[in-house]
Design a protein around this motif. Structure first.
Motif, PDB file in Angstrom:
ATOM      1  N   SER A 174     -29.360 -11.648 -32.616  1.00 32.14           N
ATOM      2  CA  SER A 174     -30.563 -12.143 -31.936  1.00 32.14           C
ATOM      3  C   SER A 174     -30.781 -13.616 -32.205  1.00 32.14           C
ATOM      4  O   SER A 174     -31.120 -14.381 -31.306  1.00 32.14           O
ATOM      5  CB  SER A 174     -31.791 -11.354 -32.401  1.00 32.14           C
ATOM      6  N   PHE A 175     -30.577 -14.047 -33.449  1.00 35.31           N
ATOM      7  CA  PHE A 175     -30.733 -15.461 -33.785  1.00 35.31           C
ATOM      8  C   PHE A 175     -29.698 -16.318 -33.071  1.00 35.31           C
ATOM      9  O   PHE A 175     -30.015 -17.398 -32.566  1.00 35.31           O
ATOM     10  CB  PHE A 175     -30.635 -15.686 -35.293  1.00 35.31           C
ATOM     11  N   VAL A 176     -28.466 -15.844 -33.011  1.00 29.27           N
ATOM     12  CA  VAL A 176     -27.411 -16.598 -32.343  1.00 29.27           C
ATOM     13  C   VAL A 176     -27.701 -16.718 -30.854  1.00 29.27           C
ATOM     14  O   VAL A 176     -27.611 -17.798 -30.273  1.00 29.27           O
ATOM     15  CB  VAL A 176     -26.030 -15.952 -32.591  1.00 29.27           C
ATOM     16  N   ILE A 177     -28.089 -15.613 -30.223  1.00 32.53           N
ATOM     17  CA  ILE A 177     -28.399 -15.641 -28.789  1.00 32.53           C
ATOM     18  C   ILE A 177     -29.614 -16.527 -28.528  1.00 32.53           C
ATOM     19  O   ILE A 177     -29.622 -17.334 -27.600  1.00 32.53           O
ATOM     20  CB  ILE A 177     -28.624 -14.213 -28.247  1.00 32.53           C
ATOM     21  N   GLY A 178     -30.629 -16.412 -29.353  1.00 28.17           N
ATOM     22  CA  GLY A 178     -31.817 -17.263 -29.193  1.00 28.17           C
ATOM     23  C   GLY A 178     -31.476 -18.731 -29.351  1.00 28.17           C
ATOM     24  O   GLY A 178     -31.943 -19.581 -28.588  1.00 28.17           O
ATOM     25  N   VAL A 221     -30.270 -24.192 -26.884  1.00 34.34           N
ATOM     26  CA  VAL A 221     -29.354 -25.333 -26.844  1.00 34.34           C
ATOM     27  C   VAL A 221     -28.753 -25.542 -25.460  1.00 34.34           C
ATOM     28  O   VAL A 221     -28.526 -26.673 -25.040  1.00 34.34           O
ATOM     29  CB  VAL A 221     -28.236 -25.140 -27.896  1.00 34.34           C
ATOM     30  N   MET A 222     -28.512 -24.465 -24.719  1.00 30.81           N
ATOM     31  CA  MET A 222     -27.825 -24.568 -23.434  1.00 30.81           C
ATOM     32  C   MET A 222     -28.528 -25.467 -22.418  1.00 30.81           C
ATOM     33  O   MET A 222     -27.854 -26.271 -21.771  1.00 30.81           O
ATOM     34  CB  MET A 222     -27.562 -23.183 -22.861  1.00 30.81           C
ATOM     35  N   PRO A 223     -29.844 -25.396 -22.226  1.00 28.23           N
ATOM     36  CA  PRO A 223     -30.467 -26.295 -21.245  1.00 28.23           C
ATOM     37  C   PRO A 223     -30.319 -27.774 -21.625  1.00 28.23           C
ATOM     38  O   PRO A 223     -30.120 -28.617 -20.761  1.00 28.23           O
ATOM     39  CB  PRO A 223     -31.940 -25.883 -21.246  1.00 28.23           C
ATOM     40  N   VAL A 224     -30.386 -28.068 -22.913  1.00 31.41           N
ATOM     41  CA  VAL A 224     -30.254 -29.460 -23.355  1.00 31.41           C
ATOM     42  C   VAL A 224     -28.847 -29.969 -23.070  1.00 31.41           C
ATOM     43  O   VAL A 224     -28.664 -31.068 -22.544  1.00 31.41           O
ATOM     44  CB  VAL A 224     -30.594 -29.587 -24.857  1.00 31.41           C
ATOM     45  N   THR A 225     -27.842 -29.171 -23.397  1.00 33.46           N
ATOM     46  CA  THR A 225     -26.470 -29.604 -23.129  1.00 33.46           C
ATOM     47  C   THR A 225     -26.212 -29.701 -21.630  1.00 33.46           C
ATOM     48  O   THR A 225     -25.445 -30.548 -21.193  1.00 33.46           O
ATOM     49  CB  THR A 225     -25.449 -28.651 -23.780  1.00 33.46           C
ATOM     50  N   GLY A 226     -26.853 -28.849 -20.844  1.00 32.09           N
ATOM     51  CA  GLY A 226     -26.712 -28.943 -19.396  1.00 32.09           C
ATOM     52  C   GLY A 226     -27.255 -30.246 -18.856  1.00 32.09           C
ATOM     53  O   GLY A 226     -26.673 -30.863 -17.965  1.00 32.09           O
ATOM     54  N   LEU A 227     -28.360 -30.709 -19.388  1.00 27.20           N
ATOM     55  CA  LEU A 227     -28.920 -31.990 -18.953  1.00 27.20           C
ATOM     56  C   LEU A 227     -28.023 -33.149 -19.361  1.00 27.20           C
ATOM     57  O   LEU A 227     -27.825 -34.094 -18.607  1.00 27.20           O
ATOM     58  CB  LEU A 227     -30.312 -32.198 -19.560  1.00 27.20           C
ATOM     59  N   LEU A 228     -27.490 -33.073 -20.550  1.00 24.03           N
ATOM     60  CA  LEU A 228     -26.644 -34.151 -21.032  1.00 24.03           C
ATOM     61  C   LEU A 228     -25.287 -34.186 -20.336  1.00 24.03           C
ATOM     62  O   LEU A 228     -24.653 -35.238 -20.265  1.00 24.03           O
ATOM     63  CB  LEU A 228     -26.441 -34.026 -22.548  1.00 24.03           C
ATOM     64  N   ALA A 229     -24.838 -33.069 -19.817  1.00 24.84           N
ATOM     65  CA  ALA A 229     -23.527 -33.008 -19.186  1.00 24.84           C
ATOM     66  C   ALA A 229     -23.533 -33.569 -17.771  1.00 24.84           C
ATOM     67  O   ALA A 229     -22.493 -33.901 -17.236  1.00 24.84           O
ATOM     68  CB  ALA A 229     -23.035 -31.564 -19.157  1.00 24.84           C
ATOM     69  N   ARG A 230     -24.677 -33.710 -17.163  1.00 21.88           N
ATOM     70  CA  ARG A 230     -24.739 -34.226 -15.795  1.00 21.88           C
ATOM     71  C   ARG A 230     -24.441 -35.719 -15.776  1.00 21.88           C
ATOM     72  O   ARG A 230     -24.792 -36.445 -16.698  1.00 21.88           O
ATOM     73  CB  ARG A 230     -26.127 -33.990 -15.212  1.00 21.88           C
ATOM     74  N   PRO A 231     -23.828 -36.186 -14.701  1.00 20.88           N
ATOM     75  CA  PRO A 231     -23.590 -37.626 -14.604  1.00 20.88           C
ATOM     76  C   PRO A 231     -24.915 -38.370 -14.578  1.00 20.88           C
ATOM     77  O   PRO A 231     -25.816 -38.011 -13.825  1.00 20.88           O
ATOM     78  CB  PRO A 231     -22.833 -37.799 -13.292  1.00 20.88           C
ATOM     79  N   ARG A 244     -30.208 -18.274 -14.082  1.00 19.76           N
ATOM     80  CA  ARG A 244     -30.690 -18.832 -15.347  1.00 19.76           C
ATOM     81  C   ARG A 244     -32.122 -18.382 -15.624  1.00 19.76           C
ATOM     82  O   ARG A 244     -32.486 -18.101 -16.762  1.00 19.76           O
ATOM     83  CB  ARG A 244     -30.610 -20.358 -15.324  1.00 19.76           C
ATOM     84  N   THR A 245     -32.930 -18.316 -14.578  1.00 17.63           N
ATOM     85  CA  THR A 245     -34.304 -17.844 -14.735  1.00 17.63           C
ATOM     86  C   THR A 245     -34.325 -16.378 -15.136  1.00 17.63           C
ATOM     87  O   THR A 245     -35.099 -15.974 -16.014  1.00 17.63           O
ATOM     88  CB  THR A 245     -35.089 -18.057 -13.423  1.00 17.63           C
ATOM     89  N   ASP A 246     -33.467 -15.569 -14.514  1.00 15.24           N
ATOM     90  CA  ASP A 246     -33.368 -14.160 -14.894  1.00 15.24           C
ATOM     91  C   ASP A 246     -32.940 -14.011 -16.347  1.00 15.24           C
ATOM     92  O   ASP A 246     -33.456 -13.156 -17.076  1.00 15.24           O
ATOM     93  CB  ASP A 246     -32.377 -13.417 -13.991  1.00 15.24           C
ATOM     94  N   LEU A 247     -32.006 -14.836 -16.781  1.00 14.04           N
ATOM     95  CA  LEU A 247     -31.548 -14.793 -18.167  1.00 14.04           C
ATOM     96  C   LEU A 247     -32.674 -15.159 -19.123  1.00 14.04           C
ATOM     97  O   LEU A 247     -32.877 -14.494 -20.141  1.00 14.04           O
ATOM     98  CB  LEU A 247     -30.360 -15.743 -18.359  1.00 14.04           C
ATOM     99  N   LYS A 272     -37.689  -5.631 -25.826  1.00 12.33           N
ATOM    100  CA  LYS A 272     -36.508  -4.782 -25.959  1.00 12.33           C
ATOM    101  C   LYS A 272     -35.588  -5.047 -24.764  1.00 12.33           C
ATOM    102  O   LYS A 272     -35.648  -4.338 -23.752  1.00 12.33           O
ATOM    103  CB  LYS A 272     -36.911  -3.314 -25.991  1.00 12.33           C
ATOM    104  N   PRO A 273     -34.740  -6.058 -24.851  1.00 13.69           N
ATOM    105  CA  PRO A 273     -33.868  -6.366 -23.710  1.00 13.69           C
ATOM    106  C   PRO A 273     -32.838  -5.265 -23.493  1.00 13.69           C
ATOM    107  O   PRO A 273     -32.411  -4.596 -24.426  1.00 13.69           O
ATOM    108  CB  PRO A 273     -33.182  -7.665 -24.111  1.00 13.69           C
ATOM    109  N   ASN A 274     -32.463  -5.073 -22.250  1.00 16.76           N
ATOM    110  CA  ASN A 274     -31.445  -4.098 -21.887  1.00 16.76           C
ATOM    111  C   ASN A 274     -30.089  -4.707 -22.206  1.00 16.76           C
ATOM    112  O   ASN A 274     -29.668  -5.672 -21.584  1.00 16.76           O
ATOM    113  CB  ASN A 274     -31.548  -3.777 -20.390  1.00 16.76           C
TER     114      ASN A 274
END
Length: 110
Positions: A9-13, A18-28, A85-88, A96-98
Motif C-alpha cells: 500500500s505504501f509503495v502504490i501510494g 510521484v507519477m503526476p510530477v514525473t509526467g509534468l517534468l517529462a513533457r517538452p 488516470r482519473t479512474d486510477l 477497500k480497493p478491488n
C-alpha cells in the motif's frame, strides 16, 4: 502477511504521488498548456523538412491530411488516458480497493 500488504500500500501510494510530477517534468518545456506552443514552435522545422523532400502537390496534400488525422487520433487517445488516470486515482482513494482485474487482458502478478 499484514506487513507485506501494508508495504504494498505504501509503495502504490508513493507511486501515485510521484507519477503526476514525473509526467509534468517529462513533457517538452514542462507543465500543462505548453504542448500547443511546442507544436507551433516545431512547425517551421517540419515545413522545411517537407520542402527538402520535393514532394508533389498531391503528396503534400496527402501528408497534410495524414497529419490532421494523426492529431485527431492523439486528441482522442489523450482524453482516454486522462480518464484512465482519473479512474486510477479514484480507485486508489477507496478504503477497500478491488485488487482483481475487471478485464481479462489485465495481468495480476503475485
Amino acid at each position: 502477511m499484514m506487513m507485506k500488504s501494508m508495504m504494498k500500500s505504501f509503495v502504490i501510494g508513493g507511486m501515485l504521488l510521484v507519477m503526476p510530477v514525473t509526467g509534468l517534468l517529462a513533457r517538452p518545456h514542462g507543465g500543462p498548456g505548453m504542448q500547443d506552443s511546442y507544436s507551433r514552435m516545431d512547425r517551421p522545422r517540419a515545413e522545411r523538412m517537407i520542402d527538402n523532400l520535393s514532394l508533389t502537390p498531391d503528396q503534400r496534400e496527402a501528408l497534410q491530411q495524414h497529419r490532421l488525422e494523426q492529431r485527431k487520433t492523439m486528441i482522442n487517445l489523450r482524453s482516454k488516458l486522462a480518464l484512465l488516470r482519473t479512474d486510477l486515482a479514484e480507485a486508489a482513494l477507496k478504503d477497500k480497493p478491488n485488487m482483481r482485474p475487471d478485464r481479462p487482458d489485465c495481468r495480476q502478478d503475485r
